[in-house]
Design an enzyme around this catalytic site. Sequence first.
Site, PDB file in Angstrom:
ATOM      1  N   ASP A 402       0.859  -1.183   0.000  1.00 17.74           N
ATOM      2  CA  ASP A 402       0.000   0.000   0.000  1.00 17.74           C
ATOM      3  C   ASP A 402       0.896   1.234   0.000  1.00 17.74           C
ATOM      4  OD1 ASP A 402      -1.711   2.112   0.605  1.00 17.74           O
ATOM      5  OD2 ASP A 402      -2.908   0.956   2.024  1.00 17.74           O
ATOM      6  N   HIS A 403       0.856   1.992  -1.092  1.00 14.79           N
ATOM      7  CA  HIS A 403       1.774   3.115  -1.241  1.00 14.79           C
ATOM      8  C   HIS A 403       1.434   4.292  -0.319  1.00 14.79           C
ATOM      9  CE1 HIS A 403       5.220   4.762  -2.998  1.00 14.79           C
ATOM     10  NE2 HIS A 403       4.967   4.583  -4.281  1.00 14.79           N
ATOM     11  N   ARG A 404       0.281   4.250   0.333  1.00  9.83           N
ATOM     12  CA  ARG A 404      -0.013   5.259   1.347  1.00  9.83           C
ATOM     13  C   ARG A 404       0.846   5.039   2.595  1.00  9.83           C
ATOM     14  NH1 ARG A 404      -6.316   4.245   2.150  1.00  9.83           N
ATOM     15  NH2 ARG A 404      -5.393   2.159   2.358  1.00  9.83           N
ATOM     16  N   VAL A 406       3.690   2.647   2.642  1.00  8.28           N
ATOM     17  CA  VAL A 406       5.050   2.187   2.340  1.00  8.28           C
ATOM     18  C   VAL A 406       5.559   2.935   1.118  1.00  8.28           C
ATOM     19  CG1 VAL A 406       6.492   0.188   1.828  1.00  8.28           C
ATOM     20  CG2 VAL A 406       4.416  -0.095   3.220  1.00  8.28           C
TER      21      VAL A 406
END
Length: 432
Positions: A402-404, A406
């Site tokens: 999850d780019h939010r 990581v």
Amino acid sequence: MLAEFKLPDLGEGLTESEIVSWQVAVGDTVELNQIIGEVETAKAVVELPSPYSGVVTAITHAPGTVVEVGEVIIAFDVADEGEAAAVRVPTLVGYGADPESSSAPVRRQRTTAALTPVPAEPSASGQVQVQAERPRSTPPVRKLAHDLGIDLEILSGSGERGIITRQDVLSFAGNATQGDRGAVGDTPSSIPVKAPETGVREERTPIKGVRKFMAQAMVESAFTAPHVTEFLTVDVTAGMEFLEKLRSQKEFAGVKITPLTLAAKAVILAIGRYPALNSHWDEARQEVVTFKYVNLGIAAATPRGLLVPNIKDSQNMGLRGLAAALGELTETARSGKTPPADLAGGTFSITNIGVFGIDAGTPILNPGEAGILALGAVRRTPWEYQGQVALRQVMTLSLSFDHRLVDGEQGSRFLADIGAIMSDPAMALVLQ
């Protein structure tokens, strides 16, 4: 004294369940806590213990029926009024909403047919007796009968306690079509039975249970968390040799040691260095929750669909304990006995697509988790080794996150740590 048992609240906010099977029939005497049937929620198959000691007087819903929490599913004749008033549900979570209360779930019209009890008749003592009958059979037999257009209501079972068997259905189908190759005549109950159709070009299967839940969860995850997937192909020859040595050690006797075992340990160690991969985005509170424990989920393909049970507090386990837990978890999942508690609370997941001969993929995050690792197949591949080309055992690791939660650097370093341990297990001593 008549006592009714309503479908309990099985927890996890689930408002309905499907009746999978009944292990009792009308007229049977049951004991307190005796298993009387199974229901399937969106997450697991759960056994129902009897809340009473008494005689079964009615079963109001046949297997395959979807029932709301709070609906009556079975009735008993119990010894006294005091026992009838005291519902005992020792292994279930809560008892469900009161249908009379404003918080009761809203009922909706169903296409699934429930069995209607036979009208109540007074006994010699004047007490009302509730009766109900149902075609007793197993899910595969019911599917066979459905495919052949046979109504189980008209069959008599030859199995134990009158259960309808596969042979009963096939025998009826054969006898019904011998006299008329075109169509089957009226049955004794005047219910028409369709002859099996030939050349069927499509089949429709209701979406329910685990498949329905997983579909909703995956859609929610895919369109909520911004997924990023990275790939790393590594030489795992030394790692596979290490596992082979462990298999010969008496300390590991009785447990299955696989690449998944080593990968699970590598994930736990890497999470210690990069805890963002073990976190959760709490949208409601606008907070990032970082877990100080690792409930390691393992994706398992089962006859009921994809399940992701998790090993609680896996960070406290050694390699042998982890291997034993993995074996127990997957065996329980495939047998359909995973309890709902084991499917909740995961913090990071692994999916082993290599067992299907797949090299890499873009796994979708388990809802609420920050990362998932896919293990590809271990293949003998020409590979550069010590300045030369040699046949080596090679695996591709696929990490979605999850780019939010990581960023690219964290995800890349996390994946590199896992690859390092898979390539050379001794690196676990360096990366702790």
